[in-house]
Enzyme design. Structure first.
Site, mmCIF file in Angstrom:
data_model
loop_
_atom_site.group_PDB
_atom_site.id
_atom_site.type_symbol
_atom_site.label_atom_id
_atom_site.label_comp_id
_atom_site.label_asym_id
_atom_site.label_seq_id
_atom_site.Cartn_x
_atom_site.Cartn_y
_atom_site.Cartn_z
ATOM 1 N N SER A 228 0.840 -1.195 0.000
ATOM 2 C CA SER A 228 0.000 0.000 0.000
ATOM 3 C C SER A 228 0.874 1.244 0.000
ATOM 4 C CB SER A 228 -0.897 0.019 1.237
ATOM 5 O OG SER A 228 -0.127 0.245 2.415
ATOM 6 N N ASP A 229 0.370 2.313 -0.572
ATOM 7 C CA ASP A 229 0.961 3.610 -0.283
ATOM 8 C C ASP A 229 0.742 3.866 1.203
ATOM 9 O OD1 ASP A 229 2.151 6.092 -0.487
ATOM 10 O OD2 ASP A 229 1.030 6.690 -2.275
#
Length: 1000
Positions: free
Chosen positions: A395-396
């Site tokens: 994930s960012d």
């Protein structure tokens, strides 16, 4: 792309899904199309073992308010029989009432916004669910029936990764449940030396991983190189330099103990020219972007460092990109059709997977009203099945918005480990993921695949080689040798916690190279080749070091703050202000400059002061009235101007990431006009140098007769001044080409080119209704004359193209070959371990806010009935467009070769970029009697840069693959090559200078 209960048809995506009250409840329970993260929703999420109540939505100072529309002044009609003062009072009162009502309404919306958003059902359902993992060890009433084949989109199915997966399978088999969870979950913000740190699997010898920004250098690190930005690298159109830059980035990362480098960036692609983070990528054409991304990845990974293709996908603007960063409880939704997704935005990601990229980062915002990091169609269906991605999806930072749901949807690693808010330690995974496996909410096979993908990437890049990658303490002296949080030698080991333990955190390892291997020399070369000369009247450039022809000094006045260092290159955190010369955009993709050679510094060093006098007026407001001679007495004036932007968590001078327009900033246009008009009393020559994060509108001065030359230097990095001087004085013949179109107005980029500055719904909706028509494709379709076209750039020499030939290597055929058989993925036992094995060890000392995989009590593993999303049990058919890394292997078959001869007809050596564009056959229809498929006027499909001496010629060969010659059919869900009619093949030196034309 959300996956709810009521099916409905979408014209571009086929079977979709609508919403119902039950669906909204399931969303609140945390299924993959969980759109929200408020405290209210989390209270409804008690059905979901990974959601926690009471999260406070703040972003640790990163929150930025979005713009609010300024309401028109209230106007009241004259009141009969009243005095002027009474009318003023009445008008004032009415204004106050209207203002108070407006403010009150806005406050009510803001206060109740979460409830309003969460209790409404946004439009969604443009894509079907795609869940590959359905094997459960659960009570019979919860078991999901399958059709007897192993789940799709698991890692380990392609031969290129066979050895790595075999090693990973053996290691993961030995891991305990908590160790598997530990390698998938970040330990929390500032809990290690890097911006992202995973937990180790110590019992089996798998280390904690260090993940670090970014695309142009190592963020927060010392003794590293600030390379030219991606947009500058794209402007070189030089594959070799793209690779060498990636190789140098990888080497520096490895020497600093970084396992995963968070770059390159190919999302945003650059749909909107004012987009704040466009500069991190290589330009808005998918082919140029894809080639540059692939070469960068190859370079990084040849050094044994895991590269990260980001941000997947459609994160095209900064406004509203992230929940609560702009005061709204949800991020915006980028809404797109399947063909546009494949032919534009997915294209460079496919190239990245083809290049073997080992990590992909999913983005913050929603796609078709489902968060990108929880969108099963994007992650499972497209990335892992269709593109055959074998690495892991991370994930960012805080882009994960659900727990079990995101794991089911295809997320493999959460970063930085904290859940919905910064630095709270309340992870959506960690102990919650452990609990989810124990209570059968998450199939253990999904966790096995997550852990195996991460371990396989580690093996694939050779990070098990103890010579190149020594073990971290206490077993060795490996791991990160720098701290992102202090520049001191000794510092806190876990600065985000309450732990006061210290150690040597910065060893000051010099990773910049020395001598001929100095990365500074490479940075200088890239910056010079990425400099684009767009105007050069009367061969004003190159400049002569001999000065004026007369027996006197030549006087050159240098104007503009952008020529100087200002208050220092690292004045603002993450380069988050526009002061001094602009060499980088701002945000997490920026680095601390080890040094920055300014233009004025390099100019003074480049000339003989006995022959040329350099006047330094490094301000955008020179005292012309008080001292008119500083302008009047010059033979030549060089004006430095710029336009800055960056990531949305930083705002500067009214710019909140995305630029407000395409004009020069800080009065740059006025400065150019004033200097050009007055230089040498109107007889001097003016050269304009522009540093910018993207296209700039030049119309206010570019046609002035006094402006003799214009240089677009993009973002040149630490060697800025030296690289510019190389070009200005002809030491390097300019060969940069525009990686974007320079339009005459922002409006010329079309409706799709405009930033959504104000929310248009509770969840802002950004519709990509322009389809395939962005940048030069839009200009071509609408017959708009740009100022300077995509691919344009001048040289100090001239070139001629001739002798076009097209050779058929394979005949046309409509469809790719049948999807080849793949290898069986690793298999593990589905046995769920006893909950007691996941308890905190006796006497364990816990650090505050640190994310651990352990649970507190066996009661935490109580089993319940998990509300799996609709479509979870559906058997998925593998995509006919898949079967290999990057897609179906036959997509990469070469069907034709285009050859052309290029000759240097000038007097000096130089480089030219040969560009290949194609036009699809007219009248192509998917079925007889249907309307023709819509195609752009032309699209870039290849390029090659060559260096030639005066009079020298060479033949350039450019291949055309099946993918190059195909369009994406939404009906057939695969690539289709028109097999009737002829393709038009065009070869030239820019998108509007294509003298060689043929047919195939």
């Amino acid at each position: 792309m959300s996956h709810t209960d009521q099916a409905r048809r979408s014209s571009d995506h086929g079977e979709g899904a609508g919403t119902s009250d039950q669906d909204v409840l399931l969303s609140k329970a945390g299924d993959e199309h969980d759109r929200s993260s408020s405290e209210d929703e989390l209270e409804l999420g008690e059905l979901h073992p990974l959601n926690e109540k009471g999260h406070e939505m703040s972003t640790l100072g990163r929150r930025r308010r979005g713009r609010k529309p300024a309401s028109d002044a209230a106007k009241s009609a004259p009141l009969d029989g009243t005095s002027k003062s009474e009318r003023r009072t009445a008008r004032w009162s009415k204004c106050v009432i209207i203002s108070l009502t407006t403010v009150g309404s806005l406050l009510a919306i803001i206060v109740a916004g979460g409830s309003w958003v969460y209790k409404s059902a946004p439009a969604d359902g443009q894509s079907p669910p795609w869940y590959p993992t359905r094997k459960l060890r659960a009570p019979p009433q919860q078991q999901i029936r399958t059709k007897g084949c192993y789940a799709k989109a698991l890692g380990g199915t392609l031969p290129e990764w066979k050895d790595a997966y075999q090693k990973a399978e053996k290691l993961v088999r030995k891991m305990s449940l908590v160790e598997k969870v530990n390698v998938t979950t970040g330990v929390g913000w500032q809990m290690g030396m890097c911006v992202g740190n995973t937990g180790p699997a110590s019992q089996v010898g798998f280390p904690a991983l260090c993940l670090q920004d970014g695309p142009l250098g190592l963020r927060f690190a010392d003794h590293i190189t600030a390379f030219p930005a991606g947009i500058t690298t794209g402007a070189t159109w030089n594959r070799d330099l793209m690779y060498k830059r990636g190789r140098a980035l990888g080497l520096e990362a490895r020497l600093k103990g970084i396992n995963v480098l968070l770059g390159p960036s190919m999302g945003p692609l650059g749909r909107m020219p004012a987009g704040g983070r466009n500069w991190e990528g290589f330009g808005p054409d998918p082919v140029l972007q894809g080639v540059a991304a692939a070469e960068t990845i190859k370079g990084i990974q040849d050094e044994g460092v895991i590269a990260t293709a980001k941000h997947y996908i459609l994160n095209e603007q900064e406004h509203f990109r992230q929940s609560f960063e702009w005061g709204l409880p949800n991020a915006l939704s980028s809404n797109i059709d399947d063909r546009t997704l494949h032919e534009l935005y997915l294209w460079p990601f496919a190239d990245s997977v083809k290049a073997g990229v080992a990590s992909v980062m999913c983005s913050y915002q929603m796609v078709n009203n489902s968060y990108a990091c929880g969108n099963s169609k994007l992650l499972n269906g497209i990335l892992k099945d269709e593109l055959g991605f074998q690495g892991f999806v991370q994930s960012d930072w805080l882009a994960q918005r659900s727990g079990v749901a995101s794991a089911l949807a295809g997320l493999d690693m959460t970063m930085p480990g904290d859940g919905l808010t910064w630095a709270q330690g309340k992870s959506l995974w960690g102990p919650q993921l452990t609990r989810a496996v124990l209570n059968t909410s998450l199939p253990v096979s999904r966790l096995d695949d997550m852990a195996t993908r991460i371990v396989a990437a580690w093996y694939q890049l050779g990070q098990d080689n103890s010579t190149r990658w020594p073990s971290p303490p206490p077993d060795g002296d490996g791991g990160p040798n720098f701290s992102s949080w202090t520049k001191d030698r000794v510092g806190l080991l876990h600065p985000g916690s309450d732990d006061k333990a210290e150690g040597v955190v910065n060893k000051f390892v010099d990773a910049q190279g020395r001598g001929e291997e100095s990365h500074g020399k490479l940075a200088r070369r890239i910056a010079a080749e990425g400099t684009v000369l767009v105007k050069n009247v009367d061969s004003t450039l190159p400049l002569s070091r001999d000065g004026a022809a007369e027996d006197r000094k030549m006087r050159i006045g240098v104007f503009g703050e952008d020529a100087s260092e200002g208050k220092g290159p690292n004045r603002c955190a993450d380069r988050g202000c526009n002061q001094g010369t602009l060499a980088s955009g701002w945000g997490s993709g920026a680095v601390d400059f080890p040094y920055l050679i300014t233009p004025i510094q390099a100019l003074k060093a480049a000339v003989d002061p006995d022959k040329i006098s350099i006047g330094d007026y490094a301000t955008n407001k020179p005292p012309f009235k008080k001292h008119p001679g500083i302008l009047r007495d010059q033979d030549m004036c060089i004006v430095f101007v710029n336009s800055d932007g960056g990531e949305g968590y930083i705002a500067n001078d009214g710019i909140r990431g995305d630029r407000n327009d395409l004009y020069l900033q800080k009065g740059g246009d006025g400065l150019v006009r004033t200097v050009a008009a007055g230089c040498g009393g109107g007889k001097g020559k003016t050269v304009v140098v522009v540093h910018a994060v993207g296209p700039v509108v030049l119309e206010r001065w570019v046609d002035m007769d006094e402006v003799k030359a214009v240089v677009l230097a993009n973002l040149p990095g630490q060697e800025s001044g030296n690289a510019l001087v190389d070009v200005l004085f002809g030491d390097v013949n300019p060969s940069g080409k525009l990686p974007y179109t320079v339009g005459k107005t922002l409006g010329h980029y079309g409706p799709g080119g405009q930033i959504l500055y104000y929310p248009n719904a509770a969840i802002p909706q950004q519709n990509f209704s322009e389809g395939l028509y962005m940048d030069y494709r839009y200009f071509d379709k609408n017959d708009i004359e740009p100022r300077y076209e995509f691919g344009y750039g001048l040289s100090y020499t001239t070139f001629m193209l001739s002798s076009l030939s097209i050779t058929t290597l394979k005949p046309k055929s409509a469809f790719p070959s049948p999807r080849p058989a793949t290898l069986p993925p690793p298999t593990y036992s589905d046995e769920i371990p006893p909950a007691r094995e996941a308890l905190f060890p006796a006497g364990f000392r816990k650090l505050k806010k640190y994310v651990y995989p352990y649970i507190e009590s066996e009661d935490d593993a109580a089993r319940g009935r998990y509300p799996y999303p609709k479509g979870y049990s559906d058997e998925q058919t593998p995509s006919p467009a898949g079967g290999g890394e990057g897609g179906n292997p036959s997509l990469w078959d070469i069907h034709a070769e285009v050859r052309a001869t290029v000759t240097n007809t000038g007097k000096v050596a130089g480089k030219e970029v040969i560009q290949l564009y194609i036009s699809f056959p007219a009248g192509e229809a998917e079925e007889a009697g249907e309307a023709a498929v819509d195609f752009p006027v032309k699209v870039l499909r290849g390029f090659e840069k060559v260096e030639l001496r005066p009079g020298q010629g060479t033949q350039v060969t450019l291949p055309l693959t099946r993918r190059d010659l195909s369009y994406w059919s939404t009906r057939r869900a695969t690539w289709v090559m028109p097999s009737r009619g002829n393709f038009t093949v065009r070869v030239g030196t820019s998108s509007r200078n294509l003298p060689l034309v043929g047919e195939w």
